[in-house]
Design a protein around this motif. Structure first.
Motif, mmCIF file in Angstrom:
data_model
loop_
_atom_site.group_PDB
_atom_site.id
_atom_site.type_symbol
_atom_site.label_atom_id
_atom_site.label_comp_id
_atom_site.label_asym_id
_atom_site.label_seq_id
_atom_site.Cartn_x
_atom_site.Cartn_y
_atom_site.Cartn_z
ATOM 1 N N GLY A 146 5.760 -4.149 -2.705
ATOM 2 C CA GLY A 146 6.370 -3.183 -1.817
ATOM 3 C C GLY A 146 6.458 -1.803 -2.437
ATOM 4 O O GLY A 146 6.295 -1.634 -3.656
ATOM 5 N N SER A 168 14.992 6.201 2.516
ATOM 6 C CA SER A 168 14.029 5.824 3.541
ATOM 7 C C SER A 168 12.951 6.908 3.656
ATOM 8 O O SER A 168 13.181 8.062 3.293
ATOM 9 C CB SER A 168 14.735 5.630 4.889
ATOM 10 O OG SER A 168 15.397 6.820 5.268
ATOM 11 N N GLU A 178 8.830 8.063 5.643
ATOM 12 C CA GLU A 178 7.666 7.817 6.479
ATOM 13 C C GLU A 178 6.441 7.781 5.554
ATOM 14 O O GLU A 178 6.406 8.481 4.535
ATOM 15 C CB GLU A 178 7.505 8.940 7.515
ATOM 16 C CG GLU A 178 8.673 9.070 8.481
ATOM 17 C CD GLU A 178 8.756 7.904 9.456
ATOM 18 O OE1 GLU A 178 7.705 7.232 9.672
ATOM 19 O OE2 GLU A 178 9.853 7.650 9.979
ATOM 20 N N TRP A 189 7.873 7.680 -5.971
ATOM 21 C CA TRP A 189 7.865 6.314 -5.447
ATOM 22 C C TRP A 189 6.916 5.469 -6.284
ATOM 23 O O TRP A 189 6.052 5.979 -6.988
ATOM 24 C CB TRP A 189 7.423 6.302 -3.986
ATOM 25 C CG TRP A 189 6.110 6.980 -3.719
ATOM 26 C CD1 TRP A 189 5.912 8.322 -3.488
ATOM 27 C CD2 TRP A 189 4.812 6.381 -3.671
ATOM 28 N NE1 TRP A 189 4.586 8.594 -3.302
ATOM 29 C CE2 TRP A 189 3.876 7.414 -3.401
ATOM 30 C CE3 TRP A 189 4.339 5.080 -3.807
ATOM 31 C CZ2 TRP A 189 2.507 7.174 -3.274
ATOM 32 C CZ3 TRP A 189 2.976 4.841 -3.685
ATOM 33 C CH2 TRP A 189 2.079 5.877 -3.409
ATOM 34 N N LYS A 198 8.439 -7.648 -5.545
ATOM 35 C CA LYS A 198 9.845 -7.605 -5.176
ATOM 36 C C LYS A 198 10.786 -8.104 -6.270
ATOM 37 O O LYS A 198 11.937 -7.653 -6.361
ATOM 38 C CB LYS A 198 10.083 -8.434 -3.901
ATOM 39 C CG LYS A 198 11.517 -8.318 -3.372
ATOM 40 C CD LYS A 198 11.680 -8.979 -2.030
ATOM 41 C CE LYS A 198 13.130 -8.980 -1.563
ATOM 42 N NZ LYS A 198 13.703 -7.630 -1.484
ATOM 43 N N CYS A 255 15.248 1.221 -2.020
ATOM 44 C CA CYS A 255 14.666 0.822 -0.738
ATOM 45 C C CYS A 255 13.332 0.139 -1.010
ATOM 46 O O CYS A 255 12.462 0.729 -1.664
ATOM 47 C CB CYS A 255 14.452 2.042 0.157
ATOM 48 S SG CYS A 255 15.961 2.880 0.663
ATOM 49 N N THR A 276 10.042 -1.480 0.725
ATOM 50 C CA THR A 276 9.259 -1.572 1.957
ATOM 51 C C THR A 276 8.021 -2.418 1.700
ATOM 52 O O THR A 276 7.121 -1.993 0.971
ATOM 53 C CB THR A 276 8.837 -0.181 2.444
ATOM 54 O OG1 THR A 276 9.999 0.639 2.610
ATOM 55 C CG2 THR A 276 8.086 -0.283 3.761
#
Length: 299
Positions: free
Chosen positions: A166, A172, A174, A233, A238, A248, A250
């Motif tokens: 992820g 959060s 986009e 990022w 995980k 976070c 994703t």
């Protein structure tokens, strides 16, 4: 030539240094050099050459090295055979375990196994899956390998876990935001090919210009620390987010709905199953993971 000489040649090959090999074997460098000279006289050949950066084996030395490794393997097998003839749990089971798997899973497993079988003797070392847990070590230094990442293997193989990869940030986002943020990339991603797999996913799923701001570091922990402080990022399995609630996560999902995943596999040679300690431990591990929700359905 005897078993001590086998160990000497094998250790020199691993260290590529007379000094380091002597330190590891707890003998003096002159004593080690003397023993090498005796071997060269015994076989009337040059075994290795010394140079400024260490040593290199001659073709004749490589042949003796292979023989030594084979004899160590045979000797260990004979010792194990004799032990198992007397008592299945007096032998020693040697495990090579991924550092990440050991960090999050190994202690409770070994504790539970030892509680159930107190006479079982287990030794294990940890290391990086790609660099230190090669399938070539199985049967020579290690009986069973538990490593991160699937590989081709002709022996017995079991998938213990499969978890999602992820994107990790501290907020959060986009997908369109990522190209303008720093991608914090662990160097091992190139070796494990997860970097190329991620870029393939990016091209197929995101369909935007590839990230160009890249910060390369040498550990996943550094990736996570930098990401948690808002410096960019990263992409990790995980398991590395365990206990980190400020992140976070994703999951990376291919256009066909499949997740990008990381497998943990257990590898060993089939003949190992004739030893009761090994068979008991393998079945214990398989039962342990079949009873736990370590798969991509639980993210």
């Amino acid at each position: 030539m005897n078993s001590n000489d086998w160990i000497i040649l094998k250790t020199i090959a691993e260290e590529l240094s007379i000094t380091k090999a002597a330190e590891r074997l707890f003998i003096s460098q002159p004593s080690l050099t003397y023993r090498l000279n005796k071997l060269e006289k015994e076989f009337n050949t040059k075994i290795l050459f010394r140079h400024s950066n260490g040593v290199i084996f001659t073709p004749q030395g490589e042949h003796l090295l292979k023989y030594s490794k084979d004899m160590i393997t045979q000797l260990n097998q004979i010792k194990q055979d004799l032990v198992d003839m007397d008592d299945a749990f007096d032998g020693t089971l040697r495990l090579g375990v991924s550092t990440t798997f050991a960090k999050y899973n190994m202690a409770p497993i070994i504790k539970a196994f030892k509680d159930r079988y107190p006479n079982a003797n287990i030794e294990f070392f940890t290391g990086a899956s790609t660099m230190e847990l090669s399938e070539k070590k199985i049967g020579e230094d290690i009986d069973i390998i538990i490593r991160r990442g699937d590989i081709e293997w002709t022996g017995k193989k079991h998938i213990l876990t499969e978890e999602p990869y992820g994107i990790i940030t501290n907020h959060s986002f986009e997908f369109s935001d990522l190209a303008s943020m720093s991608w914090i990339l662990d160097d091992s991603a190139t070796i494990t090919k997860s970097e190329s797999e991620f870029l393939k996913w990016w091209d197929e799923a995101v369909k935007l210009q590839r990230p160009s701001k890249i910060i390369r570091v040498n550990s996943i922990e550094t990736c996570i620390q930098l990401s948690s402080h808002g410096l960019g990022w990263t992409v990790v399995p995980k398991i590395h987010t365990t206990g980190k609630r400020n992140l976070c996560f994703t999951p990376i999902i291919w256009p066909n709905g499949d997740m990008m995943t990381q497998k943990t596999v257990m590898l060993y040679k089939e003949e190992l199953l004739k030893f009761k300690l090994a068979e008991t431990f393998i079945n214990f591990i398989l039962d342990e993971f079949s009873n736990k929700q370590y798969n991509i359905d639980h993210i």
